[in-house]
Write a protein that holds these residues in place. Sequence first.
Motif, PDB file in Angstrom:
ATOM      1  N   GLY A  52      32.901 -19.350 -16.785  1.00 16.08           N
ATOM      2  CA  GLY A  52      33.611 -18.231 -17.389  1.00 16.08           C
ATOM      3  C   GLY A  52      33.889 -17.108 -16.416  1.00 16.08           C
ATOM      4  N   VAL A  53      34.681 -16.160 -16.879  1.00 15.52           N
ATOM      5  CA  VAL A  53      35.061 -14.985 -16.094  1.00 15.52           C
ATOM      6  C   VAL A  53      34.746 -13.751 -16.924  1.00 15.52           C
ATOM      7  N   PHE A  54      34.121 -12.754 -16.293  1.00 18.39           N
ATOM      8  CA  PHE A  54      33.903 -11.472 -16.957  1.00 18.39           C
ATOM      9  C   PHE A  54      34.572 -10.403 -16.114  1.00 18.39           C
ATOM     10  N   ILE A  55      35.493  -9.674 -16.726  1.00 14.62           N
ATOM     11  CA  ILE A  55      36.166  -8.574 -16.051  1.00 14.62           C
ATOM     12  C   ILE A  55      35.599  -7.283 -16.627  1.00 14.62           C
ATOM     13  N   TYR A  56      34.815  -6.589 -15.799  1.00 12.47           N
ATOM     14  CA  TYR A  56      34.147  -5.359 -16.233  1.00 12.47           C
ATOM     15  C   TYR A  56      35.162  -4.218 -16.324  1.00 12.47           C
ATOM     16  N   SER A  57      34.891  -3.254 -17.191  1.00 10.58           N
ATOM     17  CA  SER A  57      35.790  -2.117 -17.362  1.00 10.58           C
ATOM     18  C   SER A  57      35.870  -1.244 -16.106  1.00 10.58           C
ATOM     19  N   ASP A  58      34.852  -1.331 -15.209  1.00 11.39           N
ATOM     20  CA  ASP A  58      34.878  -0.547 -13.972  1.00 11.39           C
ATOM     21  C   ASP A  58      35.605  -1.257 -12.828  1.00 11.39           C
ATOM     22  N   GLY A  59      36.185  -2.436 -13.102  1.00 11.88           N
ATOM     23  CA  GLY A  59      36.967  -3.138 -12.087  1.00 11.88           C
ATOM     24  C   GLY A  59      36.271  -4.314 -11.430  1.00 11.88           C
ATOM     25  N   ARG A  60      34.961  -4.461 -11.633  1.00 14.33           N
ATOM     26  CA  ARG A  60      34.271  -5.626 -11.070  1.00 14.33           C
ATOM     27  C   ARG A  60      34.697  -6.887 -11.821  1.00 14.33           C
ATOM     28  N   LYS A  61      34.547  -8.032 -11.142  1.00 17.12           N
ATOM     29  CA  LYS A  61      34.909  -9.301 -11.767  1.00 17.12           C
ATOM     30  C   LYS A  61      33.917 -10.376 -11.333  1.00 17.12           C
ATOM     31  N   TYR A  62      33.332 -11.055 -12.331  1.00 15.33           N
ATOM     32  CA  TYR A  62      32.409 -12.170 -12.066  1.00 15.33           C
ATOM     33  C   TYR A  62      33.093 -13.459 -12.498  1.00 15.33           C
ATOM     34  N   VAL A  63      33.098 -14.441 -11.600  1.00 17.62           N
ATOM     35  CA  VAL A  63      33.641 -15.767 -11.898  1.00 17.62           C
ATOM     36  C   VAL A  63      32.538 -16.767 -11.584  1.00 17.62           C
ATOM     37  N   TRP A  66      27.517 -19.443 -16.613  1.00 13.33           N
ATOM     38  CA  TRP A  66      26.799 -18.595 -17.562  1.00 13.33           C
ATOM     39  C   TRP A  66      25.799 -19.444 -18.339  1.00 13.33           C
ATOM     40  N   LYS A  67      24.704 -18.811 -18.734  1.00 11.42           N
ATOM     41  CA  LYS A  67      23.736 -19.459 -19.611  1.00 11.42           C
ATOM     42  C   LYS A  67      23.169 -18.397 -20.540  1.00 11.42           C
ATOM     43  N   ASP A  68      23.253 -18.644 -21.833  1.00 14.71           N
ATOM     44  CA  ASP A  68      22.728 -17.725 -22.847  1.00 14.71           C
ATOM     45  C   ASP A  68      23.231 -16.294 -22.670  1.00 14.71           C
ATOM     46  N   GLY A  69      24.512 -16.151 -22.295  1.00 10.52           N
ATOM     47  CA  GLY A  69      25.124 -14.832 -22.195  1.00 10.52           C
ATOM     48  C   GLY A  69      24.880 -14.087 -20.908  1.00 10.52           C
ATOM     49  N   ARG A  70      24.281 -14.748 -19.903  1.00 12.27           N
ATOM     50  CA  ARG A  70      24.000 -14.089 -18.630  1.00 12.27           C
ATOM     51  C   ARG A  70      24.491 -14.951 -17.477  1.00 12.27           C
ATOM     52  N   GLU A  71      24.781 -14.306 -16.356  1.00 11.49           N
ATOM     53  CA  GLU A  71      25.177 -15.038 -15.163  1.00 11.49           C
ATOM     54  C   GLU A  71      24.014 -15.942 -14.733  1.00 11.49           C
ATOM     55  N   GLU A  72      24.315 -17.215 -14.521  1.00  8.86           N
ATOM     56  CA  GLU A  72      23.248 -18.182 -14.198  1.00  8.86           C
ATOM     57  C   GLU A  72      23.876 -19.344 -13.441  1.00  8.86           C
ATOM     58  N   GLY A  73      23.354 -19.638 -12.244  1.00 10.46           N
ATOM     59  CA  GLY A  73      23.911 -20.720 -11.428  1.00 10.46           C
ATOM     60  C   GLY A  73      24.807 -20.138 -10.341  1.00 10.46           C
ATOM     61  N   GLN A  74      25.836 -20.858  -9.962  1.00  9.89           N
ATOM     62  CA  GLN A  74      26.752 -20.405  -8.906  1.00  9.89           C
ATOM     63  C   GLN A  74      27.787 -19.444  -9.479  1.00  9.89           C
ATOM     64  N   GLY A  75      28.044 -18.361  -8.717  1.00  8.71           N
ATOM     65  CA  GLY A  75      29.049 -17.413  -9.166  1.00  8.71           C
ATOM     66  C   GLY A  75      29.436 -16.432  -8.079  1.00  8.71           C
TER      67      GLY A  75
END
Length: 135
Positions: A52-63, A66-75
């Motif tokens: 998944g991708v999360f685009i934060y309101s402050d401009g950060r972006k995580y690609v 995910w596991k159980d709603g948190r970043e988990e594994g490679q990203g």
Amino acid sequence: MKPKRSLSAVVLCAFLMVGLSASNSYADEVTIELDDGTYIGKVFDGVPNGQGVFIYSDGRKYVGQWKDGREEGQGTLTAPYDVTFEGEWKGGLMHGQGTITSPLGNYVGQFKDDLPNGLGTFTFPDGRKYVGEYK
């Protein structure tokens, strides 16, 4: 007097209920709008799970994973001020092997709980290097 129900009608109803429940547990790709940003990706039981991708309101972006709603594994986390972390995540934190690239220099090594921890190499913009143990 109670109406009689056939066994096949009960089995059919149970099958449909299980099928509907299972089809709502996983989703191929959804968009979830939150206060701090937008998630686009796979979910399980209503929370990010899988790619998944999360685009934060402050401009950060995580690609990444995910596991159980948190970043988990490679990203990969990219910040608007030219800072990027690419590597392993655990419980929403940088944890494991990773690389930070920034205008101030680059770090390649181990992380624990969002901080460099363990053997790593920091390369300054002028090419000088520090190789050592971080805590």
